[in-house]
Design a protein around this motif. Sequence first.
Motif, PDB file in Angstrom:
ATOM      1  N   MET A   1      24.675  17.172  46.806  1.00 17.66           N
ATOM      2  CA  MET A   1      25.769  17.538  47.625  1.00 17.66           C
ATOM      3  C   MET A   1      26.473  18.730  47.157  1.00 17.66           C
ATOM      4  SD  MET A   1      29.234  15.869  48.612  1.00 17.66           S
ATOM      5  CE  MET A   1      29.889  15.774  47.040  1.00 17.66           C
ATOM      6  N   THR A   2      26.488  19.838  47.978  1.00 16.27           N
ATOM      7  CA  THR A   2      26.936  21.151  47.601  1.00 16.27           C
ATOM      8  C   THR A   2      28.578  20.751  47.513  1.00 16.27           C
ATOM      9  OG1 THR A   2      25.385  22.280  48.401  1.00 16.27           O
ATOM     10  CG2 THR A   2      27.345  23.590  48.168  1.00 16.27           C
ATOM     11  N   TYR A   3      29.289  21.373  46.516  1.00 20.27           N
ATOM     12  CA  TYR A   3      30.711  21.171  46.407  1.00 20.27           C
ATOM     13  C   TYR A   3      31.485  22.522  46.565  1.00 20.27           C
ATOM     14  CZ  TYR A   3      34.474  18.489  44.146  1.00 20.27           C
ATOM     15  OH  TYR A   3      35.854  17.976  43.764  1.00 20.27           O
ATOM     16  N   VAL A   4      32.327  22.394  47.521  1.00 20.12           N
ATOM     17  CA  VAL A   4      33.030  23.664  47.776  1.00 20.12           C
ATOM     18  C   VAL A   4      34.593  23.459  47.272  1.00 20.12           C
ATOM     19  CG1 VAL A   4      33.753  25.278  49.736  1.00 20.12           C
ATOM     20  CG2 VAL A   4      31.426  24.091  49.631  1.00 20.12           C
ATOM     21  N   VAL A   5      35.259  24.589  47.090  1.00 20.22           N
ATOM     22  CA  VAL A   5      36.664  24.578  46.797  1.00 20.22           C
ATOM     23  C   VAL A   5      37.147  25.796  47.282  1.00 20.22           C
ATOM     24  CG1 VAL A   5      38.472  24.824  45.173  1.00 20.22           C
ATOM     25  CG2 VAL A   5      36.307  23.365  44.365  1.00 20.22           C
ATOM     26  N   HIS A   6      38.295  25.371  48.087  1.00 20.28           N
ATOM     27  CA  HIS A   6      38.976  26.460  48.769  1.00 20.28           C
ATOM     28  C   HIS A   6      40.398  26.446  48.217  1.00 20.28           C
ATOM     29  CE1 HIS A   6      42.334  26.472  52.087  1.00 20.28           C
ATOM     30  NE2 HIS A   6      41.887  27.886  51.874  1.00 20.28           N
ATOM     31  N   ALA A   7      40.845  27.606  47.780  1.00 22.29           N
ATOM     32  CA  ALA A   7      42.254  27.689  47.076  1.00 22.29           C
ATOM     33  C   ALA A   7      43.029  28.766  47.366  1.00 22.29           C
ATOM     34  CB  ALA A   7      42.267  27.348  45.649  1.00 22.29           C
ATOM     35  N   GLU A   8      44.230  28.459  47.700  1.00 14.84           N
ATOM     36  CA  GLU A   8      45.076  29.669  48.022  1.00 14.84           C
ATOM     37  C   GLU A   8      46.326  29.754  47.171  1.00 14.84           C
ATOM     38  OE1 GLU A   8      46.448  30.284  52.237  1.00 14.84           O
ATOM     39  OE2 GLU A   8      44.635  29.216  52.805  1.00 14.84           O
ATOM     40  N   PHE A   9      46.474  31.123  46.615  1.00 21.51           N
ATOM     41  CA  PHE A   9      47.882  31.320  45.772  1.00 21.51           C
ATOM     42  C   PHE A   9      48.744  32.107  46.372  1.00 21.51           C
ATOM     43  CE2 PHE A   9      44.092  30.345  42.950  1.00 21.51           C
ATOM     44  CZ  PHE A   9      44.672  29.578  42.087  1.00 21.51           C
ATOM     45  N   LEU A  10      49.921  31.969  46.244  1.00 24.17           N
ATOM     46  CA  LEU A  10      51.077  33.075  46.684  1.00 24.17           C
ATOM     47  C   LEU A  10      51.602  33.788  45.445  1.00 24.17           C
ATOM     48  CD1 LEU A  10      52.766  33.752  49.059  1.00 24.17           C
ATOM     49  CD2 LEU A  10      54.109  31.926  48.692  1.00 24.17           C
ATOM     50  N   VAL A  11      51.177  34.967  45.108  1.00 23.99           N
ATOM     51  CA  VAL A  11      51.534  35.720  44.142  1.00 23.99           C
ATOM     52  C   VAL A  11      52.744  36.573  44.042  1.00 23.99           C
ATOM     53  CG1 VAL A  11      50.338  37.463  42.545  1.00 23.99           C
ATOM     54  CG2 VAL A  11      48.853  35.886  43.768  1.00 23.99           C
ATOM     55  N   LYS A  12      53.456  36.520  43.171  1.00 24.32           N
ATOM     56  CA  LYS A  12      54.687  37.198  43.002  1.00 24.32           C
ATOM     57  C   LYS A  12      54.326  38.871  43.195  1.00 24.32           C
ATOM     58  CE  LYS A  12      56.555  34.350  39.609  1.00 24.32           C
ATOM     59  NZ  LYS A  12      56.986  34.062  37.980  1.00 24.32           N
ATOM     60  N   GLU A  13      55.246  39.589  43.927  1.00 22.36           N
ATOM     61  CA  GLU A  13      54.769  40.720  44.374  1.00 22.36           C
ATOM     62  C   GLU A  13      54.540  41.682  43.247  1.00 22.36           C
ATOM     63  OE1 GLU A  13      55.930  44.128  47.850  1.00 22.36           O
ATOM     64  OE2 GLU A  13      56.960  42.085  47.721  1.00 22.36           O
ATOM     65  N   ASP A  14      55.276  41.681  42.109  1.00 24.82           N
ATOM     66  CA  ASP A  14      55.302  42.518  41.096  1.00 24.82           C
ATOM     67  C   ASP A  14      53.882  42.168  39.884  1.00 24.82           C
ATOM     68  OD1 ASP A  14      56.495  40.170  39.974  1.00 24.82           O
ATOM     69  OD2 ASP A  14      57.341  41.034  38.528  1.00 24.82           O
ATOM     70  N   LYS A  15      53.319  41.231  40.350  1.00 24.51           N
ATOM     71  CA  LYS A  15      51.985  40.493  39.604  1.00 24.51           C
ATOM     72  C   LYS A  15      50.771  40.514  40.291  1.00 24.51           C
ATOM     73  CE  LYS A  15      54.544  39.003  35.986  1.00 24.51           C
ATOM     74  NZ  LYS A  15      54.299  39.311  34.691  1.00 24.51           N
ATOM     75  N   ILE A  16      50.712  41.260  41.504  1.00 22.53           N
ATOM     76  CA  ILE A  16      49.594  41.356  42.413  1.00 22.53           C
ATOM     77  C   ILE A  16      48.565  41.857  41.714  1.00 22.53           C
ATOM     78  CG2 ILE A  16      48.686  42.469  44.331  1.00 22.53           C
ATOM     79  CD1 ILE A  16      51.163  41.693  45.807  1.00 22.53           C
ATOM     80  N   ASP A  17      48.864  43.004  40.913  1.00 21.65           N
ATOM     81  CA  ASP A  17      47.399  43.830  40.404  1.00 21.65           C
ATOM     82  C   ASP A  17      47.141  43.257  39.002  1.00 21.65           C
ATOM     83  OD1 ASP A  17      47.648  45.976  42.027  1.00 21.65           O
ATOM     84  OD2 ASP A  17      48.942  47.097  40.905  1.00 21.65           O
ATOM     85  N   TYR A  18      47.959  42.450  38.399  1.00 28.03           N
ATOM     86  CA  TYR A  18      47.589  41.694  37.195  1.00 28.03           C
ATOM     87  C   TYR A  18      46.868  40.342  37.661  1.00 28.03           C
ATOM     88  CZ  TYR A  18      48.176  38.896  32.962  1.00 28.03           C
ATOM     89  OH  TYR A  18      47.981  38.205  31.766  1.00 28.03           O
ATOM     90  N   PHE A  19      47.266  39.787  38.561  1.00 28.34           N
ATOM     91  CA  PHE A  19      46.426  38.526  39.247  1.00 28.34           C
ATOM     92  C   PHE A  19      45.014  38.743  39.694  1.00 28.34           C
ATOM     93  CE2 PHE A  19      45.236  36.038  42.777  1.00 28.34           C
ATOM     94  CZ  PHE A  19      45.580  34.503  42.136  1.00 28.34           C
ATOM     95  N   LYS A  20      45.195  39.981  40.063  1.00 26.92           N
ATOM     96  CA  LYS A  20      43.720  40.648  41.044  1.00 26.92           C
ATOM     97  C   LYS A  20      42.784  40.916  39.473  1.00 26.92           C
ATOM     98  CE  LYS A  20      45.136  43.454  44.787  1.00 26.92           C
ATOM     99  NZ  LYS A  20      45.154  44.723  45.276  1.00 26.92           N
ATOM    100  N   LYS A  21      43.349  41.546  38.445  1.00 28.04           N
ATOM    101  CA  LYS A  21      42.462  41.519  37.459  1.00 28.04           C
ATOM    102  C   LYS A  21      41.817  40.238  36.661  1.00 28.04           C
ATOM    103  CE  LYS A  21      42.824  43.704  32.785  1.00 28.04           C
ATOM    104  NZ  LYS A  21      43.562  44.207  31.774  1.00 28.04           N
ATOM    105  N   ILE A  22      42.834  39.261  36.543  1.00 29.69           N
ATOM    106  CA  ILE A  22      42.439  38.172  35.938  1.00 29.69           C
ATOM    107  C   ILE A  22      41.410  37.548  36.691  1.00 29.69           C
ATOM    108  CG2 ILE A  22      43.358  36.119  35.277  1.00 29.69           C
ATOM    109  CD1 ILE A  22      46.004  37.404  34.653  1.00 29.69           C
ATOM    110  N   ILE A  23      41.795  37.284  37.905  1.00 33.74           N
ATOM    111  CA  ILE A  23      41.036  36.437  39.222  1.00 33.74           C
ATOM    112  C   ILE A  23      39.734  36.990  39.360  1.00 33.74           C
ATOM    113  CG2 ILE A  23      41.808  36.810  41.319  1.00 33.74           C
ATOM    114  CD1 ILE A  23      41.313  33.335  39.924  1.00 33.74           C
TER     115      ILE A  23
END
Length: 102
Positions: A1-23
Amino acid sequence: MTYVVHAEFLVKEDKIDYFKKIILNHANQSVTKEKGCKVFDVCQSTTNKKIFFLYEVYLNENEYFLHRKTKRYKKTIQEIRTCVINIGNDLFFKRQVLKKLE
């Protein structure tokens, strides 16, 4: 069985670029270094730049749990904790685990 994960994050505006780099780095390494991770897409809302959507596909449930045991996963979770707006006590804005129909 294929296992699928859907996740959403609400990111602080001043951390958007940092979050993008990490994720994006985490997603790339997950697909290239884990044989059980077949897809790890990172998307950003076009109407609300603070919302990020992850779509992950694993060969099976065991491969997903192996992913979560990696040092890289644990480090990434710690790093993104500083970036996200928690909803209650949860790191995720939304999260679902799904089974792909075949």
